[in-house]
Design an enzyme around this catalytic site. Structure first.
Site, PDB file in Angstrom:
ATOM      1  N   SER A 240      18.340  -8.510   6.438  1.00 48.30           N
ATOM      2  CA  SER A 240      18.166  -7.358   7.343  1.00 48.30           C
ATOM      3  C   SER A 240      18.751  -7.639   8.726  1.00 48.30           C
ATOM      4  O   SER A 240      19.483  -6.806   9.282  1.00 48.30           O
ATOM      5  CB  SER A 240      16.691  -6.962   7.452  1.00 48.30           C
ATOM      6  N   HIS A 270      14.041  -9.465  -0.704  1.00 53.38           N
ATOM      7  CA  HIS A 270      13.800  -9.535   0.754  1.00 53.38           C
ATOM      8  C   HIS A 270      12.513  -8.749   1.061  1.00 53.38           C
ATOM      9  O   HIS A 270      11.466  -9.061   0.508  1.00 53.38           O
ATOM     10  CB  HIS A 270      15.051  -8.991   1.461  1.00 53.38           C
ATOM     11  N   HIS A 317      11.699 -19.433  -0.400  1.00 49.48           N
ATOM     12  CA  HIS A 317      12.421 -18.985   0.789  1.00 49.48           C
ATOM     13  C   HIS A 317      13.762 -19.691   0.863  1.00 49.48           C
ATOM     14  O   HIS A 317      13.881 -20.842   0.434  1.00 49.48           O
ATOM     15  CB  HIS A 317      11.616 -19.277   2.066  1.00 49.48           C
ATOM     16  N   ARG A 326       3.845 -17.222   9.109  1.00 52.10           N
ATOM     17  CA  ARG A 326       3.479 -15.791   9.105  1.00 52.10           C
ATOM     18  C   ARG A 326       2.430 -15.538   8.013  1.00 52.10           C
ATOM     19  O   ARG A 326       1.574 -14.684   8.150  1.00 52.10           O
ATOM     20  CB  ARG A 326       4.728 -14.929   8.875  1.00 52.10           C
ATOM     21  N   ASP A 372       5.345 -12.393   2.638  1.00 51.09           N
ATOM     22  CA  ASP A 372       5.025 -11.242   1.793  1.00 51.09           C
ATOM     23  C   ASP A 372       3.857 -11.500   0.837  1.00 51.09           C
ATOM     24  O   ASP A 372       3.297 -10.552   0.282  1.00 51.09           O
ATOM     25  CB  ASP A 372       6.269 -10.834   0.986  1.00 51.09           C
TER      26      ASP A 372
HETATM   27  N1  HAX Z   1       9.810 -17.613  -8.492  1.00 49.22           N
HETATM   28  C1  HAX Z   1      10.627 -18.037  -9.482  1.00 49.22           C
HETATM   29  N2  HAX Z   1      11.830 -18.579  -9.272  1.00 49.22           N
HETATM   30  C2  HAX Z   1      12.211 -18.733  -8.001  1.00 49.22           C
HETATM   31  C3  HAX Z   1      11.409 -18.351  -6.918  1.00 49.22           C
HETATM   32  C4  HAX Z   1      10.167 -17.749  -7.188  1.00 49.22           C
HETATM   33  N3  HAX Z   1       9.365 -17.289  -6.240  1.00 49.22           N
HETATM   34  N4  HAX Z   1      12.046 -18.623  -5.763  1.00 49.22           N
HETATM   35  C5  HAX Z   1      13.246 -19.159  -6.121  1.00 49.22           C
HETATM   36  N5  HAX Z   1      13.332 -19.211  -7.468  1.00 49.22           N
HETATM   37  C6  HAX Z   1      14.476 -19.629  -8.270  1.00 49.22           C
HETATM   38  C7  HAX Z   1      15.676 -18.768  -7.911  1.00 49.22           C
HETATM   39  O1  HAX Z   1      15.637 -17.509  -8.583  1.00 49.22           O
HETATM   40  C8  HAX Z   1      16.826 -19.653  -8.336  1.00 49.22           C
HETATM   41  O2  HAX Z   1      16.890 -19.570  -9.743  1.00 49.22           O
HETATM   42  P1  HAX Z   1      18.251 -19.913 -10.556  1.00 49.22           P
HETATM   43  O3  HAX Z   1      18.556 -21.326 -10.241  1.00 49.22           O
HETATM   44  O4  HAX Z   1      17.864 -19.648 -11.954  1.00 49.22           O
HETATM   45  O5  HAX Z   1      19.275 -18.954 -10.017  1.00 49.22           O
HETATM   46  C9  HAX Z   1      16.294 -21.040  -7.979  1.00 49.22           C
HETATM   47  O6  HAX Z   1      14.866 -20.933  -7.895  1.00 49.22           O
HETATM   48  C10 HAX Z   1      16.831 -21.569  -6.669  1.00 49.22           C
HETATM   49  O7  HAX Z   1      16.546 -20.639  -5.642  1.00 49.22           O
HETATM   50  P2  HAX Z   1      16.254 -21.127  -4.141  1.00 49.22           P
HETATM   51  O8  HAX Z   1      17.497 -21.801  -3.648  1.00 49.22           O
HETATM   52  O9  HAX Z   1      14.987 -21.876  -4.077  1.00 49.22           O
HETATM   53  O10 HAX Z   1      15.997 -19.753  -3.418  1.00 49.22           O
HETATM   54  P3  HAX Z   1      17.087 -18.743  -2.799  1.00 49.22           P
HETATM   55  O11 HAX Z   1      17.408 -19.208  -1.432  1.00 49.22           O
HETATM   56  O12 HAX Z   1      18.204 -18.502  -3.751  1.00 49.22           O
HETATM   57  O13 HAX Z   1      16.222 -17.407  -2.751  1.00 49.22           O
HETATM   58  C11 HAX Z   1      14.295 -16.113  -2.352  1.00 49.22           C
HETATM   59  C12 HAX Z   1      15.183 -17.236  -1.823  1.00 49.22           C
HETATM   60  C13 HAX Z   1      13.266 -15.776  -1.294  1.00 49.22           C
HETATM   61  C14 HAX Z   1      15.149 -14.888  -2.637  1.00 49.22           C
HETATM   62  C15 HAX Z   1      13.578 -16.601  -3.639  1.00 49.22           C
HETATM   63  O14 HAX Z   1      12.737 -17.676  -3.315  1.00 49.22           O
HETATM   64  C16 HAX Z   1      12.801 -15.526  -4.357  1.00 49.22           C
HETATM   65  O15 HAX Z   1      13.387 -14.770  -5.156  1.00 49.22           O
HETATM   66  N6  HAX Z   1      11.463 -15.380  -4.051  1.00 49.22           N
HETATM   67  C17 HAX Z   1      10.666 -14.315  -4.609  1.00 49.22           C
HETATM   68  C18 HAX Z   1      10.919 -13.011  -3.878  1.00 49.22           C
HETATM   69  C19 HAX Z   1      10.383 -13.075  -2.466  1.00 49.22           C
HETATM   70  O16 HAX Z   1       9.246 -13.439  -2.224  1.00 49.22           O
HETATM   71  N7  HAX Z   1      11.191 -12.652  -1.497  1.00 49.22           N
HETATM   72  C20 HAX Z   1      10.802 -12.574  -0.086  1.00 49.22           C
HETATM   73  C21 HAX Z   1      11.294 -13.757   0.731  1.00 49.22           C
HETATM   74  C22 HAX Z   1      10.890 -13.669   2.183  1.00 49.22           C
HETATM   75  C23 HAX Z   1      11.561 -12.510   2.809  1.00 49.22           C
HETATM   76  O17 HAX Z   1      12.752 -12.443   2.988  1.00 49.22           O
HETATM   77  N8  HAX Z   1      10.794 -11.535   3.116  1.00 49.22           N
HETATM   78  O18 HAX Z   1      11.343 -10.399   3.512  1.00 49.22           O
END
Ligand code: HAX
Length: 434
Positions: A240, A270, A317, A326, A372
């Site tokens: 964002s 996000h 994250h 937070r 979140d």
């Molecule tokens: N559950 C399961 N798998 C997860 C995970 C979770 N909560 N968080 C990361 N992973 C997985 C990823 O999908 C990725 O899988 P692959 O290797 O199969 O592609 C792997 O772990 C490596 O990811 P990462 O490097 O740890 O995380 P990223 O930087 O790629 O992504 C995210 C960060 C926040 C998008 C991710 O942790 C996620 O999808 N979390 C769940 C959704 C979420 O809570 N989003 C909000 C984040 C905070 C925010 O921005 N708020 O607005």
């Protein structure tokens, strides 16, 4: 009359020579290298943005203008009778880096008050949208519908000096931010309360007025203040904030930029994760018949989600490598105000089991909860059960930080953003693949 604009002008005058010096004298200094993994992997960790408004340390979490969340909550002037600071005072801190006095906060709150009337055509437009429009789509559309109000566009068309561009940008920031709570509350009441709209109260601060227009009693005013403040900024690289900065870098005005920022926030990886957390918990509640699961039962639900190839919302994250402060701030609010809430009990069991499971699963680099994971519980507790709306609350908060950043982008004359892309054969050649 608020001194915010004058204070900001002084800060800008002091900052500009530092930016110019870095560019002119140290422009060729290397900050880091970029790997193929980073290019294909969403630019993780590439240091290529700058902001002084907030900084995210992976192990400490966010600091706003150098202050941790507990420090912000302690230092900023509080609303009489409430526990939380004025959102308006927090915006003053984001923009200037200074903790405002009581008088400065009152003056800036008055400044917001003067600008908060939402044009009628915004409500007409919202009423005309399909009933099943997502609240984030409605919010984004409402913001962009006000684009014609932009002071920046008027002055740009009249021919404005680059160094003065921050001034109408500042006006746009305040004009838009002052209106967002009413727009958000209107969307909520239109969509979920049969269009029974509650008029704003000119005597209330931003958080208090928002709670009033939502039709939710105290301490929801403090919940709103805490929520807007916590979600405001998370340095520049998140989707964002980066979207807002990117769009503004083309000299698109504040309305276009903040609307675009909202669209980025609407993704489930996000900002939408806050609604997904509640949706996930509701699914478990249905299966459990409302009973709080034991750790063993919750462990099974978490593994079922992971084994079906889905993420656990609210965990993980891209930058953080510990529990999000937070999350902690909201957890402390829950412990004080809603310790016996059944959904809080679910969130607590999740906190006990998810980090170990994610570690065992071995994918997520950060097994800890993010903002979140905790935020929907508080909303639900105070009667806001329509979780599709939660990300709009995040959006009102995030707009504070992104708008402050865009004002500074203009003040420091940051150019249009334009990274370079390479083709797959080029990457293969760099990698030495024959
Ligand atoms: N559950 C399961 N798998 C997860 C995970 C979770 N909560 N968080 C990361 N992973 C997985 C990823 O999908 C990725 O899988 P692959 O290797 O199969 O592609 C792997 O772990 C490596 O990811 P990462 O490097 O740890 O995380 P990223 O930087 O790629 O992504 C995210 C960060 C926040 C998008 C991710 O942790 C996620 O999808 N979390 C769940 C959704 C979420 O809570 N989003 C909000 C984040 C905070 C925010 O921005 N708020 O607005």
């Amino acid at each position: 009359m608020s001194n915010l604009k004058e204070k900001l002008a002084e800060k800008i005058d002091a900052q500009r020579p530092r930016t110019i010096r870095l560019l002119k004298e140290y422009g060729d200094t290397k900050v880091g290298d970029v790997t193929i993994q980073q290019i294909i992997g969403g630019m993780r960790g590439v240091k290529c943005l700058t902001t002084d408004i907030s900084y995210l340390d992976p192990y400490e979490g966010i600091r706003f203008r150098g202050y941790t969340i507990p420090e912000v909550l302690e230092k900023l002037p509080k609303v009489p009778g409430g526990e939380m600071p004025y959102v308006e005072g927090f915006f003053y801190l984001l923009l200037t880096g200074d903790v405002p006095t009581d008088e400065e906060v009152s003056a800036v709150a008055e400044e917001f008050n003067k600008r908060k009337k939402v044009p009628e055509y915004v409500f007409d437009m919202l009423r005309a949208l399909p009933e099943d429009s997502h609240p984030m789509a409605m919010f984004s559309a409402a913001i962009v519908s006000m684009q014609k109000e932009s002071e920046f566009v008027k002055e740009y068309n009249a021919g404005i000096n680059k160094f003065d561009m921050w001034k109408p940008t500042y006006e746009d920031a305040l004009n838009l931010l002052a209106k967002l709570p009413e727009v958000a509350a209107f969307i909520y009441r239109l969509k979920y309360k049969g269009g029974d709209i509650i008029a704003p109260d000119p005597n209330l601060d931003m958080g208090g007025n928002f709670a009033h227009m939502m039709g939710i009693d105290k301490p929801y005013d403090d919940v709103a203040r805490l929520y807007f403040l916590l979600h405001s900024d998370h340095e520049s690289g998140n989707v964002s904030a980066h979207t807002g900065h990117l769009v503004a870098s083309a000299l698109s005005d504040m309305y276009y930029s903040i609307s675009a920022m909202i669209n980025g926030l609407a993704g489930p990886l996000h900002g939408l994760a806050n609604q997904e957390v509640l949706r996930w918990i509701q699914g478990v509640m249905d299966k459990m018949g409302g009973k709080v699961p034991t750790k063993e039962e919750m462990t099974k639900f978490v593994w079922d989600t992971l084994n079906s190839g889905q993420v656990i919302p609210g965990y993980g994250h891209a930058v953080l490598r510990k529990t999000d402060p937070r999350y902690q701030a909201q957890r402390e609010f829950c412990l004080k105000h809603l310790p016996d809430d059944p959904i809080f009990a679910y969130v607590n069991v999740l906190y006990e089991v998810v980090p170990d499971i994610l570690q065992e699963h071995g994918h997520a680099k950060n097994p800890w909860p993010n903002v979140d994971a905790q935020s929907g519980v508080i909303q639900w507790h105070y009667g806001l059960k329509e979780y599709d709306f939660y990300t709009v609350l995040f959006g009102v908060g995030r707009a504070l930080g992104v708008a402050a950043n865009i004002v500074w982008d203009r003040a420091l004359g940051y150019p249009i953003e334009r990274p370079k892309s390479l083709t797959t054969p080029m990457l293969e050649e760099i990698a030495g693949i024959k």
